[in-house]
Design a protein around this motif. Structure first.
Motif, PDB file in Angstrom:
ATOM      1  N   MET A 476       0.834  -1.192   0.000  1.00  0.00           N
ATOM      2  CA  MET A 476       0.000   0.000   0.000  1.00  0.00           C
ATOM      3  C   MET A 476       0.874   1.248   0.000  1.00  0.00           C
ATOM      4  O   MET A 476       1.797   1.372   0.813  1.00  0.00           O
ATOM      5  CB  MET A 476      -0.908   0.018   1.222  1.00  0.00           C
ATOM      6  CG  MET A 476      -1.840   1.199   1.298  1.00  0.00           C
ATOM      7  SD  MET A 476      -3.052   1.205  -0.043  1.00  0.00           S
ATOM      8  CE  MET A 476      -4.036  -0.181   0.441  1.00  0.00           C
ATOM      9  N   ALA A 477       0.569   2.183  -0.931  1.00  0.00           N
ATOM     10  CA  ALA A 477       1.263   3.467  -0.989  1.00  0.00           C
ATOM     11  C   ALA A 477       0.474   4.500  -0.216  1.00  0.00           C
ATOM     12  O   ALA A 477      -0.763   4.427  -0.154  1.00  0.00           O
ATOM     13  CB  ALA A 477       1.430   3.921  -2.428  1.00  0.00           C
ATOM     14  N   SER A 478       1.208   5.524   0.387  1.00  0.00           N
ATOM     15  CA  SER A 478       0.535   6.608   1.098  1.00  0.00           C
ATOM     16  C   SER A 478       1.286   7.907   0.854  1.00  0.00           C
ATOM     17  O   SER A 478       2.505   7.906   0.662  1.00  0.00           O
ATOM     18  CB  SER A 478       0.471   6.310   2.598  1.00  0.00           C
ATOM     19  OG  SER A 478       1.782   6.212   3.141  1.00  0.00           O
ATOM     20  N   VAL A 479       0.569   9.059   0.839  1.00  0.00           N
ATOM     21  CA  VAL A 479       1.142  10.379   0.565  1.00  0.00           C
ATOM     22  C   VAL A 479       0.970  11.252   1.795  1.00  0.00           C
ATOM     23  O   VAL A 479      -0.100  11.226   2.432  1.00  0.00           O
ATOM     24  CB  VAL A 479       0.466  11.043  -0.652  1.00  0.00           C
ATOM     25  CG1 VAL A 479       1.050  12.420  -0.905  1.00  0.00           C
ATOM     26  CG2 VAL A 479       0.627  10.166  -1.883  1.00  0.00           C
ATOM     27  N   LYS A 480       2.017  12.083   2.107  1.00  0.00           N
ATOM     28  CA  LYS A 480       1.902  13.052   3.192  1.00  0.00           C
ATOM     29  C   LYS A 480       2.689  14.315   2.823  1.00  0.00           C
ATOM     30  O   LYS A 480       3.537  14.312   1.930  1.00  0.00           O
ATOM     31  CB  LYS A 480       2.429  12.472   4.486  1.00  0.00           C
ATOM     32  CG  LYS A 480       3.919  12.181   4.490  1.00  0.00           C
ATOM     33  CD  LYS A 480       4.364  11.585   5.816  1.00  0.00           C
ATOM     34  CE  LYS A 480       5.871  11.283   5.824  1.00  0.00           C
ATOM     35  NZ  LYS A 480       6.320  10.729   7.120  1.00  0.00           N
ATOM     36  N   GLN A 497       5.617  13.496   0.094  1.00  0.00           N
ATOM     37  CA  GLN A 497       6.417  12.280   0.227  1.00  0.00           C
ATOM     38  C   GLN A 497       5.519  11.074   0.029  1.00  0.00           C
ATOM     39  O   GLN A 497       4.434  11.005   0.582  1.00  0.00           O
ATOM     40  CB  GLN A 497       7.087  12.229   1.600  1.00  0.00           C
ATOM     41  CG  GLN A 497       7.907  10.956   1.832  1.00  0.00           C
ATOM     42  CD  GLN A 497       8.623  10.973   3.168  1.00  0.00           C
ATOM     43  OE1 GLN A 497       9.258  11.978   3.505  1.00  0.00           O
ATOM     44  NE2 GLN A 497       8.514   9.878   3.909  1.00  0.00           N
ATOM     45  N   CYS A 498       5.965  10.046  -0.796  1.00  0.00           N
ATOM     46  CA  CYS A 498       5.248   8.798  -1.067  1.00  0.00           C
ATOM     47  C   CYS A 498       5.954   7.664  -0.351  1.00  0.00           C
ATOM     48  O   CYS A 498       7.141   7.406  -0.623  1.00  0.00           O
ATOM     49  CB  CYS A 498       5.192   8.536  -2.580  1.00  0.00           C
ATOM     50  SG  CYS A 498       4.214   7.072  -3.014  1.00  0.00           S
ATOM     51  N   ILE A 526       8.524  15.166  -3.752  1.00  0.00           N
ATOM     52  CA  ILE A 526       8.306  16.045  -4.890  1.00  0.00           C
ATOM     53  C   ILE A 526       7.905  17.408  -4.352  1.00  0.00           C
ATOM     54  O   ILE A 526       7.190  17.501  -3.343  1.00  0.00           O
ATOM     55  CB  ILE A 526       7.208  15.485  -5.831  1.00  0.00           C
ATOM     56  CG1 ILE A 526       7.075  16.355  -7.065  1.00  0.00           C
ATOM     57  CG2 ILE A 526       5.881  15.343  -5.117  1.00  0.00           C
ATOM     58  CD1 ILE A 526       6.115  15.762  -8.092  1.00  0.00           C
ATOM     59  N   SER A 527       8.405  18.521  -4.974  1.00  0.00           N
ATOM     60  CA  SER A 527       8.070  19.883  -4.562  1.00  0.00           C
ATOM     61  C   SER A 527       7.154  20.497  -5.584  1.00  0.00           C
ATOM     62  O   SER A 527       7.395  20.409  -6.801  1.00  0.00           O
ATOM     63  CB  SER A 527       9.349  20.730  -4.416  1.00  0.00           C
ATOM     64  OG  SER A 527      10.159  20.208  -3.377  1.00  0.00           O
ATOM     65  N   LEU A 528       6.092  21.184  -5.090  1.00  0.00           N
ATOM     66  CA  LEU A 528       5.072  21.753  -5.958  1.00  0.00           C
ATOM     67  C   LEU A 528       4.930  23.233  -5.645  1.00  0.00           C
ATOM     68  O   LEU A 528       4.552  23.605  -4.533  1.00  0.00           O
ATOM     69  CB  LEU A 528       3.722  21.059  -5.735  1.00  0.00           C
ATOM     70  CG  LEU A 528       3.706  19.528  -5.929  1.00  0.00           C
ATOM     71  CD1 LEU A 528       2.378  18.962  -5.467  1.00  0.00           C
ATOM     72  CD2 LEU A 528       3.951  19.187  -7.378  1.00  0.00           C
ATOM     73  N   PRO A 529       5.228  24.131  -6.614  1.00  0.00           N
ATOM     74  CA  PRO A 529       5.089  25.571  -6.352  1.00  0.00           C
ATOM     75  C   PRO A 529       3.628  26.032  -6.595  1.00  0.00           C
ATOM     76  O   PRO A 529       3.172  26.014  -7.742  1.00  0.00           O
ATOM     77  CB  PRO A 529       6.046  26.206  -7.356  1.00  0.00           C
ATOM     78  CG  PRO A 529       6.079  25.234  -8.488  1.00  0.00           C
ATOM     79  CD  PRO A 529       5.875  23.870  -7.914  1.00  0.00           C
ATOM     80  N   ASP A 530       2.941  26.367  -5.501  1.00  0.00           N
ATOM     81  CA  ASP A 530       1.636  27.057  -5.602  1.00  0.00           C
ATOM     82  C   ASP A 530       0.659  26.332  -6.520  1.00  0.00           C
ATOM     83  O   ASP A 530       0.085  26.939  -7.411  1.00  0.00           O
ATOM     84  CB  ASP A 530       1.866  28.494  -6.079  1.00  0.00           C
ATOM     85  CG  ASP A 530       0.623  29.363  -5.863  1.00  0.00           C
ATOM     86  OD1 ASP A 530      -0.253  28.935  -5.058  1.00  0.00           O
ATOM     87  OD2 ASP A 530       0.512  30.411  -6.479  1.00  0.00           O
ATOM     88  N   TYR A 535      -3.676  14.964  -4.804  1.00  0.00           N
ATOM     89  CA  TYR A 535      -2.433  14.300  -5.214  1.00  0.00           C
ATOM     90  C   TYR A 535      -2.419  12.886  -4.667  1.00  0.00           C
ATOM     91  O   TYR A 535      -2.844  12.628  -3.535  1.00  0.00           O
ATOM     92  CB  TYR A 535      -1.210  15.061  -4.697  1.00  0.00           C
ATOM     93  CG  TYR A 535      -0.980  16.373  -5.426  1.00  0.00           C
ATOM     94  CD1 TYR A 535      -0.108  16.417  -6.500  1.00  0.00           C
ATOM     95  CD2 TYR A 535      -1.643  17.528  -5.038  1.00  0.00           C
ATOM     96  CE1 TYR A 535       0.103  17.627  -7.183  1.00  0.00           C
ATOM     97  CE2 TYR A 535      -1.434  18.726  -5.708  1.00  0.00           C
ATOM     98  CZ  TYR A 535      -0.570  18.769  -6.788  1.00  0.00           C
ATOM     99  OH  TYR A 535      -0.372  19.944  -7.460  1.00  0.00           O
ATOM    100  N   SER A 536      -1.911  11.903  -5.558  1.00  0.00           N
ATOM    101  CA  SER A 536      -1.750  10.503  -5.151  1.00  0.00           C
ATOM    102  C   SER A 536      -0.509   9.953  -5.833  1.00  0.00           C
ATOM    103  O   SER A 536       0.022  10.535  -6.793  1.00  0.00           O
ATOM    104  CB  SER A 536      -2.978   9.678  -5.520  1.00  0.00           C
ATOM    105  OG  SER A 536      -3.199   9.725  -6.913  1.00  0.00           O
TER     106      SER A 536
END
Length: 1375
Positions: A476-480, A497-498, A526-530, A535-536
């Motif tokens: 199982m994958a999880s995102v935070k 982070q995954c 992964i970094s996301l600007p604005d 997200y998954s």
């Protein structure tokens, strides 16, 4: 000369008697004749009517006819010929002759009556007819024997015979079917009759005999055979039996039985006396012997596979009458019906064959009714073979993950033509029928099995064992979010982070809104600007498992900068007030604030870091007006807020004034008064003042209203208010005053009309609501029932309920309404509505004594009042008349039938008032009536002139289970008598089936019960009543036989004690009782009173070892003094009358002399009116009589009146009898010797009493009713004479009226008057000088029961158990 005259006279005579004679007036007249000259013309005959004109001297007449129809009698002809007379020709005929201008007179009418021909009647016997029988045809025409007859068959012209006799006989050999009829002929008129109705002769075939054989089918050695000859249509046959064409003479019964050894051919036929006299013989029946057959057993299939159905069939030849027994392994092991073993006729079916079904089977046929068995079949062995077994294999074999595909294969040995069935977790996969199947995971995980089927045997295999398909879950994958923490604001960068467990060689793929991002990385961040969104992530690798599950979606939300909020209080503001400006940014406490006015660069105030920023403007002035806003700043994220919305601050030009108002005018005590204080802007506290505004406030409120609850008069006065706000408080100017006036609240008063304690359903009720203390009258009204509003608005003071029902019961109140003002609610008035009452009538006495009065008493509910009473007598029911609801009687009002009293007295006058009576009560306007009472009856035991009721056996008591007859014996012209009874408090009409049966005027109760007891009488259709008889039916062993009718004085009375089992001991020792007291012992069972008297009247019973009888009342009537029709008695009566008149005349003269010698004359008179009897319907109460006995003492005169002639020692009888009816007695005072009397110093100490002694009444009889009146003393002294010379006081009269006394009086031995529990009056003579002569004292003693002992003289006042009357002195008239 003489011969010539003689010739002339002869010529004249000839002319006068010739056919040309004319009427006296000379006009010709028609004469009508009919031919044949018979009063009866038969249908079809020829009739000639001939018209002859007599007189007129004319021969060429033309004729006119009057006839019933136009098609008869041609005009102008002198004959009318009817060739074939018909019914339409019947009628009156007449004719006249016409010649030129001359008409003859019409003939007399001749009536033609056409009568139908007599009709022949044909009878045929027998019909139908059987072959060989003789048929007799009988033809008759009325009763005339002069007819000859013709016989026809099939057609009118087919004459089969002609005879003088009226019968025709056809022999059996020549009888033919078809219609026959006949006709009579003769020489006289009518010469022929009408043809008879046709009669068809039917020739029926002879009944066919047939032989039935029992038993049916093949017959076996040792059996017995029964043959039965069946011939339909008739039952009185004699049967003839034949074997091999030889008659069996000894067999004449319908059935014959013989052993099977007598084989041969049998037949039968029948013979009888009536037609048909024989039957056709039956066909031959062959009786032969058959050898016992052998049973044959077949088994299909065999061998058998488990689960299959095996059919075993047993047959014994082709005969279907056999039953079959099945055996397994042993002769005594009979196979019986079970769940898997079904036996139907010749078949045994074994369902779902199992190993236990293997073995040896055979069968045998039976005919149980004939006790016959076949030879047992040869045995057959059933063999059970095992089914082929299926097995499941999987390929490939390794750990399975979702998304994998595997192949399953089903293997079954022995055969190749299988069709395969696959199952997952017991569920069939209908699309899979091949040996191998491919399944994809994870959708198809589970327990897999297979089985095979084929067309040949075996048709199926065993099921395979279950093969589990187990799937291992993917990682199982999880995102935070890694950074930043907390809310995200525009322009910031977020790091995700995954994380995936179990393995480290993952390649990570990222998705936004389920669309994959271009970035693939071995790193898990992964970094996301604005970029906001969902997200998954998911991981992939080369080894197994090759991927992970997708993570759940993580929302990235960008939050806008917080906005500052500015509040300004108060706003608008008045000069001198303090203004507070408050700025806040959410709940975060790390903000500092700046306030701006009018421009962005005009900072008017700032604060340090806090959660709320506050700024004040003290003593506001016009220069502080303008637009204000604020902004927050922070050292952390975010660094600044958005500016607040601008608020305009307004500064008024002057201090405000409060305005006070009130919502109520004309306030009543108990009302609520609300004062409202208004100011033009919000946020104020309000201060309330009474009487003076510079006093301390009455109260302070945060709202602009102040309510005075439940005010009283003291709450009235002047009120002021003002408002204040802020800190320090800023006050408005005072309001103007408001005056509050308070008066007492009016009171509603509810009254109920009529004000009866109890109201009944159907009456009219009016409630009135009056407002007291309300001033004017313009009130409206509300009405409540049980505190619930029933009428919201009513302008009338009255609330009327008509009619009222039980549902209207309740507690009612009212109140007045005037605008928004209410009066006080009235006190509750309870309305209780009861069902329509039924009057209850009682009659006393219910058994009438001649000359007695009878009291009717009508009672309604004791708690109700205001009634007037109506009285009726029952009469036979007449439609349209006032009647009882069950239509048993109509009602006839009595005279003066409406009274305000609840009693009515019947005084017998004229016809005996026996019969039924009814009452009812009414009250109110309009009148409300109760239901009619149940009818109550007044009976008389005396025989009546119209009809008498007699009883057989002639006694009042009867045993149960016996027969009893009651007869209405009419004496007058009255008709329509019916027997009535009063049993179990209800009246019953007629001799119904539950009574017995009626024959003529007698009703017989064939079987008596105790419920048969009651009062019986006869009642006519015109309302007359017979005597009544009280019948008692006893279920005990002893009854007393006593007469049912009253006994006349001087007659012999015999009472018989009868026992139910009289035969076993006919002469028992018997005790006879009268009114509860033993009067005689007898050994014969009978007691005889030779000469009965009134004193013998009472209740009688008898006792013995067998038991005790009920009581019966014996009534004794006084015999008349003068016998009707006796001349001697009349003479004696006249003589006695003259003597009495002479004596009376002498007495009157003596009295007149005494009157002249004395100061006046006085009498003492006692009047005792009849008293109403108690309601226990005791006949004994009706039998009282009185007598007068006077005793003379030294100074007193006693008048004793006894109530009855009953023995004193009969306490029970006296108690039950009650008071007697004594009319009155006259007491004359005699002068006493003044020398023997002592002078009375004080008249009060020596009063004059009128004494009434009452009998001791039991509770059943009730208290004695005592009526008394005054005893007045008249003054005899003249006005001018000295008082010393005054004579003694004379008592004139004393009327004694019996009043009701509540309790028994005790004896007193003091000479003083009785105490307050007695009814008496004191005689006080007028005051006289000391020289006056003593007062004469008179006692009038009225005794209610027979006194045996002689009354003693009384020198002192009577005892306390007496009733007294007061003697008042009064001057005699004229003195």
């Amino acid at each position: 000369m003489e011969p010539t005259l003689l010739c002339v006279l002869l010529l004249l005579n000839t002319h006068i008697n010739s056919g040309h004679s004319e009427d006296d007036d000379g006009v010709a007249k028609a004469v009508l004749t009919i031919h044949p000259n018979s009063s009866q013309i038969f249908s079809g005959e020829s009739v000639t009517l001939r018209c002859v004109i007599q007189g007129g001297g004319v021969t060429d007449w033309e004729y006119r006819w009057l006839k019933p129809s136009t098609d008869q009698c041609p005009q102008k002809e002198h004959e009318c010929i009817i060739s074939a007379a018909e019914f339409s020709h019947s009628g009156d005929y007449s004719c006249l002759g016409s010649h030129q201008q001359q008409d003859s007179k019409w003939s007399d009418a001749v009536r033609l009556t056409v009568t139908p021909l007599p009709k022949a009647t044909l009878t045929v016997k027998p019909n139908p007819v059987f072959p060989g029988e003789t048929v007799t045809l009988t033809c008759s025409v009325e009763s005339d024997s002069s007819w000859n007859y013709q016989w026809y068959k099939d057609r009118n012209d087919n004459v089969v015979s002609q005879s003088v006799s009226h019968t025709l006989t056809i022999n059996g050999s020549t009888v033919n079917e078809g219609p026959y009829w006949c006709q009579g002929e003769r020489d006289s008129r009518p010469t022929s009759s009408s043809i008879s109705d046709p009669v068809t002769i039917t020739v029926n075939a002879l009944p066919e005999a047939s032989v039935s054989v029992s038993p049916q089918g093949l017959l076996y050695s040792g059996e017995t055979v029964s043959l039965q000859c069946v011939i339909p249509g008739y039952t009185d046959w004699m049967y003839l039996w034949f074997r091999d064409n030889q008659q069996l003479p000894s067999q004449t019964s319908k059935s014959i039985t013989f052993p099977i050894t007598q084989t041969g051919q049998y037949r039968c036929k029948g013979k009888r006396r009536d037609h048909p006299q024989r039957s056709h013989p039956s066909d031959y029946v062959t009786i032969s012997v058959t050898a016992f057959p052998k049973a044959t057993l077949t088994v299909k299939p065999n061998p058998v596979f488990p689960g299959e159905t095996v059919t075993l069939m047993c047959s014994v030849g082709s005969d279907s009458i056999w039953n079959y027994k099945w055996y397994k392994d042993w002769n005594y092991n009979v196979v019986s019906q079970s769940v898997r073993h079904t036996i139907t006729g010749d078949t045994l079916t074994i369902s779902r064959a199992a190993e236990s079904d293997q073995g040896l089977y055979w069968c045998q046929g039976e005919i149980q009714s004939r006790s016959i068995s076949s030879i047992i079949s040869d045995p057959v062995t059933i063999t059970l073979n095992a089914l082929p077994r299926a097995s499941v294999s999987i390929s490939p074999q390794f750990v399975l993950y979702p998304g994998d595909t595997v192949t399953l294969q089903c293997d079954i040995s022995d055969y190749t033509d299988w069709t395969y069935y696959w199952f997952i977790d017991t569920h069939h996969l209908p699309s899979q029928t091949r040996k191998t199947i491919a399944i994809s995971l994870p959708d198809k995980a589970g327990q897999y099995r297979c089985v095979g089927t084929r067309k040949g045997r075996p048709q199926m295999s065993n099921h395979s064992s279950a093969l589990p398909i187990i799937i291992t879950a993917l990682p199982m994958a999880s995102v935070k979010i890694v950074t930043p923490l907390g809310l995200l604001y525009p322009g910031e960068t977020v790091t995700l982070q995954c994380d995936i467990s179990d393995y480290t060689d993952w390649t990570y793929r990222w998705f936004r809104y389920n669309e994959e991002l271009l970035t693939k990385t071995r790193k898990n961040t992964i970094s996301l600007p604005d970029q906001a969104g969902q997200y998954s992530c998911v991981g992939t690798r080369k080894g197994r498992p090759q991927m992970s599950y997708y993570s759940s979606a993580l929302p990235i939300i960008i939050t806008a900068l917080p906005k500052a909020t500015l509040t300004v209080k108060p706003n608008p503001v008045f000069p001198g007030e303090t203004v507070t400006l408050t700025c806040s940014v959410g709940s975060d406490s790390s903000w500092s604030y700046k306030w701006y006015k009018d421009r962005n660069d005009n900072v008017v105030s700032q604060s340090g870091y806090s959660n709320i920023g506050v700024s004040h403007i003290s003593r506001a002035a016009e220069s502080d007006q303008g637009q204000y806003w604020c902004e927050g700043n922070s050292v952390s994220r975010p660094t600044s807020s958005q500016p607040s919305n601008a608020i305009t601050l307004t500064v008024k030009d002057s201090r405000p004034t409060a305005t006070l108002s009130s919502d109520n005018q004309g306030v009543f005590t108990g009302d609520n008064v609300t004062l409202r204080c208004t100011v033009e802007s919000p946020g104020w506290m309000f201060y309330w003042y009474k009487h003076r505004p510079d006093f301390t406030p009455v109260t302070t409120t945060s709202g602009y209203s102040y309510t005075l609850s439940g005010v009283s008069v003291s709450d009235g006065g002047q009120y002021w208010c003002r408002a204040g706000r802020g800190d320090p408080v800023y006050y408005t100017l005072y309001s103007g005053p408001v005056q509050i006036n308070i008066t007492e609240r009016p009171v509603a008063v509810l009254t109920l009309q009529p004000n009866w304690t109890q109201i009944f359903s159907g009456e009219t009720v009016t409630m009135r609501c009056d407002i007291q203390g309300g001033g004017d009258t313009d009130w409206n009204y509300r009405w409540y029932k049980n505190s619930e509003l029933v009428i919201l608005f009513n302008t009338k003071t009255e609330y009327r309920i008509s009619p009222v029902y039980r549902s209207n019961s309740g507690s009612y109140t009212c109140e007045g309404v005037k605008g928004n003002k209410l009066s006080k609610t009235s006190d509750a008035v309870q309305l209780t509505v009861s069902d329509q009452p039924k009057a209850v009538l009682s009659i006393s006495p219910q058994w009438l004594n001649p000359g007695d009065s009878v009291s009717l008493s009508c009672e309604v509910d004791k708690t109700s009042t205001g009634w007037r009473f109506s009285w009726y007598r029952t009469v036979p029911y007449r439609a349209g008349s006032p009647s009882l609801s069950d239509r048993s009687y109509s009602l006839q009002p009595l005279s003066d039938n409406v009274t305000s009293e609840d009693s009515y007295t019947l005084i017998p006058a004229g016809p005996t008032p026996t019969g039924g009576y009814v009452c009812r009560a009414g009250r109110g306007d309009p009148v409300y009536d109760t239901l009619y009472s149940q009818p109550q009856f007044l009976w008389s035991g005396d025989l009546q002139p119209s009809v008498s009721l007699t009883v057989n056996p002639n006694t009042t008591q009867h045993f149960t289970s016996m027969s009893l007859s009651l007869s209405c014996e009419e004496k007058g012209n009255s008709t329509g008598w019916r027997l009535m009874s009063y049993r179990e408090r209800r009246v019953t009409s007629g001799c119904f089936s539950n009574w017995g049966f009626i024959a003529g005027s007698t009703c017989t109760i064939s079987y008596t019960y105790t419920l048969s007891s009651g009062v019986f009488w006869c009642e006519s259709g015109s309302g007359e009543y017979s005597n009544a008889v009280n019948i008692t039916v006893n279920d005990g062993d002893v009854i007393l036989e006593s007469p049912v009718h009253p006994v006349t004085e001087g007659d012999t009375l015999t009472l018989t004690c009868t026992f139910r089992h009289q035969g076993t001991n006919p002469k028992l020792k018997t005790d006879f009782y009268k009114d509860g007291t033993l009067i005689k012992n007898e050994t014969t069972g009978e007691m005889t009173i030779p000469t009965v008297s009134k004193s013998d009247e009472g209740f009688y019973k008898c006792t013995s070892d067998e038991g005790e009888s009920p009581e019966s009342w014996v009534t004794v009537r006084v015999s008349p003094v003068v016998a009707p029709g006796s001349s001697t008695s009349v003479l004696v009566g006249v003589v006695v009358g003259l003597l009495v008149a002479g004596v009376l005349l002498v007495i009157i003269l003596v009295l007149l002399v005494r009157y002249q010698n004395s100061k006046g004359s006085c009498f003492n008179r006692i009047f005792w009116p009849p008293q109403p009897q108690s309601t226990n319907h005791d006949p004994k109460q009706d039998q009282g009589s009185g007598y007068t006995h006077q005793q003379h003492g030294d100074a007193n005169i006693y008048d004793t009146i006894n109530s009855s002639d009953n023995n004193d020692n009969d306490a029970a009888g006296a108690s039950a009898a009650g008071p007697s009816h004594v009319t009155y007695t006259q007491i004359q005072l005699k002068k006493l010797d003044n020398k023997k009397k002592e002078k009375l110093a004080d008249p009060a100490k020596d009063p004059v009493y009128s004494v009434v002694k009452t009998s001791k009444a039991t509770a059943a009889a009730g208290p004695d009713d005592v009526t008394y009146a005054e005893v007045d003393l008249k003054n005899k002294a003249k006005a001018k004479k000295k008082r010393a010379a005054a004579g003694p006081v004379d008592v004139t009269y004393a009327e004694v009226d019996l009043q009701r006394k509540a309790k028994a009086k005790k004896k007193r031995e003091t000479p003083t008057p009785p105490e307050t529990d007695s009814v008496y009056s004191l005689v006080k003579p007028y005051t006289v000088p000391a020289a006056a002569r003593p007062v004469d004292v008179t006692y009038a003693e009225v005794d209610l029961q027979k006194k045996v002992k002689t009354k003693k003289k009384r020198a002192t006042p009577p005892e306390a158990d007496s009733v007294y009357s007061q003697l008042k002195p009064r001057s005699c008239p004229g003195h």
